[in-house]
Design an enzyme around this catalytic site. Structure first.
Site, PDB file in Angstrom:
ATOM      1  N   THR A 374       0.895  -1.136   0.000  1.00 28.80           N
ATOM      2  CA  THR A 374       0.000   0.000   0.000  1.00 28.80           C
ATOM      3  C   THR A 374       0.932   1.183   0.000  1.00 28.80           C
ATOM      4  OG1 THR A 374      -1.631  -1.303   1.167  1.00 28.80           O
ATOM      5  CG2 THR A 374      -1.719   1.060   1.579  1.00 28.80           C
ATOM      6  N   GLU A 413      -7.962  -6.459  -4.082  1.00 31.64           N
ATOM      7  CA  GLU A 413      -8.473  -6.066  -2.761  1.00 31.64           C
ATOM      8  C   GLU A 413      -9.480  -7.050  -2.191  1.00 31.64           C
ATOM      9  OE1 GLU A 413      -7.049  -3.701  -0.312  1.00 31.64           O
ATOM     10  OE2 GLU A 413      -7.013  -2.751  -2.275  1.00 31.64           O
TER      11      GLU A 413
END
Ligand code: GLY
Length: 577
Positions: A374, A413
């Site tokens: 991330t 995700e």
């Protein structure tokens, strides 16, 4: 509170350490009088500073940086993923934009389970089924329209230039690409961009992304509709349908950013604004800090056995709540008030044994994992508007698949959902029903873009990548500044520990704890050791306002902004002006 022998020992050590609580040796934080941008890629930091210098505010800079990172930091910067933005305007108002991915309309609870009822290896990470409906473009466009001041074309122009003209790859860029090369090579569209004639790029090569430049230009001309209702959505849906995915045009047409109030709490007089569900981040940081506020952490000292065990016990209890009780707020009643209350922290403290390690198996059972790939960036402008953004493709390069013709890497995700209750995900998190898959639902996140303030003024902007460790990384950066008096760079660089309830193990970075401390902790029953995955611990990015450390801020000796990018980040930069 009963004081164990360990506390008294730590007390002696703390006395001896005297008035020099900060100890780490790090370069000084970067200073700027008018603005500060800290990101994981230096070209993106420069884009943000250029926007500030041209008169844009922190939100304008955050939008331009978000688009630029999609070009220069493809491991996590993205158009094909999602994230969160915490905003604190100079007048003290705060808000939070949730532009996380949503599960496609055709998603089902058991979509990753095989006929034997067990997860199909790789289905939630390596296939088109892993892709949630992306939110980043909608998020940036909402931020710009509601809180920015500059036209869309201006904020997209740097990203378009970086994609069309390319940029020269430096050591950090190559290191980051190296982590994805093998997976990127398996997708022809991705390999055509991120490999050079099938071979890894080398330092000094120029990475040009013509299709991505085209997509960015379409967004510049047509706004979010170009992505969600135009040719870009069509191409992503086409690629998904051709490769066993379930994304449909309606998923894109129905995508909506959620604007909500940040989670708030206080820690030793500092007001904290951070991410609410569908992130667990803000809540769990608040829960842990509330527990720790009841102990003299500064006095007990950084890295002491006593401080460490109190942090571990607070983390253990908070991660049980994270992994069992939280989910998308449109689907689940999240116990926000309880988890942020000082009374609940009292109750947790009363359950912490002063002599022996807690046992995770004795606490409620549940749990799922998350990826460290991330990215977080922190920005503040001359007026004191502050923005913290954490966004992601989930795994490094997401699925490592590019929808042909778009240049856009697609997220994985969906793996952040509970694929099967009790089965650890990619990063070992074990999650429960609250985070089960459902159409339009967002998977639970740990992303924690956080802004601290005091006396009505911004104090610290902070956040990190790191999957399930995002929470404890952000937490430790705050504690290192507030409790241990470190300057911001030291606070971010200092070695860390982590506990997430299950597995019942205290993970540490190398040299986080001395051999003596390890012996004390082991004697109390802690299973503590170096994290086998320690190289993936996240790269925090932060800003302090009015001094490089708390002492300077409190003395009024410092002015302006102090930025620090994690020394673990090899391509990033803090740039002030
Ligand atoms: N995928 C990382 C997170 O959302 O926490």
């Amino acid at each position: 509170m009963h004081q164990p022998i360990l506390t008294r020992l730590s007390f002696v050590v703390a006395l001896w350490a005297g008035a020099a609580p900060a100890f780490a040796a790090s370069p000084a934080p970067v200073e700027g009088q008018n603005g500060m941008v800290v990101t994981a890629q230096h070209l993106a930091s420069q884009v943000g500073v250029d926007v500030l210098k041209a008169g844009g505010n922190a939100v304008d800079a955050a939008v331009a940086v978000g688009y630029a990172l999609a070009v220069v930091y493809p491991t996590a910067g993205n158009l094909g993923g999602g994230g969160f933005m915490t905003i604190r305007m100079a007048d003290g108002t705060t808000t939070f934009l949730d532009f996380r991915e949503r599960a496609p309309l055709a998603a089902t609870k058991d979509m990753y389970l095989g006929p034997d009822g067990n997860p199909i290896p790789g289905a939630s990470t390596e296939t088109y089924l892993a892709v949630g409906t992306p939110g980043s473009v909608a998020g940036f466009e909402m931020a710009r329209e509601k809180y920015g001041t500059r036209p869309r074309e201006e904020l997209l122009a740097p990203a378009i230039r970086l994609a069309s003209e390319g940029f020269v790859l430096e050591q950090g860029d190559i290191a980051s690409l190296a982590e994805g090369n093998e997976r990127l090579a398996q997708d022809p569209a991705a390999a055509g961009i991120f490999l050079k004639d099938g071979k890894p790029y080398a330092m000094g090569d120029r990475l040009v992304q013509a299709d991505l430049a085209k997509s960015l230009t379409q967004i510049s001309e047509g706004g979010a509709d170009a992505f969600y209702k135009g040719g870009i959505a069509d191409l992503i849906v086409k690629a998904s349908q051709a490769n066993g995915g379930i994304l449909a045009r309606e998923d894109f047409e129905q995508y909506k950013v959620r604007e909500m109030a940040p989670v708030t709490c206080s820690y030793r007089g500092y007001e904290i604004a951070s991410s609410p569900p569908p992130s667990s981040g803000g809540l769990i940081i608040c829960e842990i800090l509330n527990v720790l506020e009841g102990y003299p952490i500064s006095y007990l000292g950084y890295g002491s056995a006593e401080t460490t065990r109190l942090m571990v016990e607070a983390m253990r209890h908070a991660y049980v709540d994270r992994n069992t009780a939280l989910g998308d707020p449109d689907f689940v009643q999240n116990p926000v008030e309880k988890l942020t209350s000082k009374a609940y922290a009292d109750e947790i403290r009363s359950r912490i044994d002063a002599y022996r390690a807690g046992v995770s198996a004795d606490l409620k059972v549940n749990v799922s994992p998350e990826s460290p790939e991330t990215t977080h960036y922190s920005i503040i402008d001359k007026d004191g508007n502050a923005v913290a953004v954490t966004y992601t493709l989930n795994g490094s390069f997401g699925t490592a698949k590019v929808a042909e013709g778009t240049g856009i890497l697609l997220n994985n995700e969906m793996d952040d959902f509970t694929v099967k209750p009790g089965v650890p995900n990619l990063y070992g998190l074990v999650q429960g029903e609250a985070n089960a898959i459902a159409p339009r639902k967002s998977p639970l996140s740990s992303m924690s873009p956080t802004i601290l303030s005091k006396d009505g003024k911004p104090f610290m902007v902070i956040g990190s990548p790191g999957g399930s460790r995002i929470i404890t990384i952000t937490l430790q950066a705050i504690m290192n500044v507030v409790d241990h008096g470190m300057d911001l760079q030291e606070a971010i660089d200092a070695p860390r520990i982590h506990h997430q309830w299950l597995p019942d193990r205290v993970f540490m970075e190398p040299r986080a704890l001395s051999p003596d401390t390890l012996r004390l902790l082991t004697g109390m029953g802690y299973n503590v050791g170096i994290d086998p995955d320690w190289t993936i611990w996240g790269e925090a990015a932060g800003i302090l306002v009015g001094g490089k450390n708390l002492a300077q801020i409190e003395d009024g000796d410092g002015t302006g902004y102090y930025g620090a990018i994690d020394s673990r980040a090899s391509a990033g930069a803090a740039i002030g002006y």
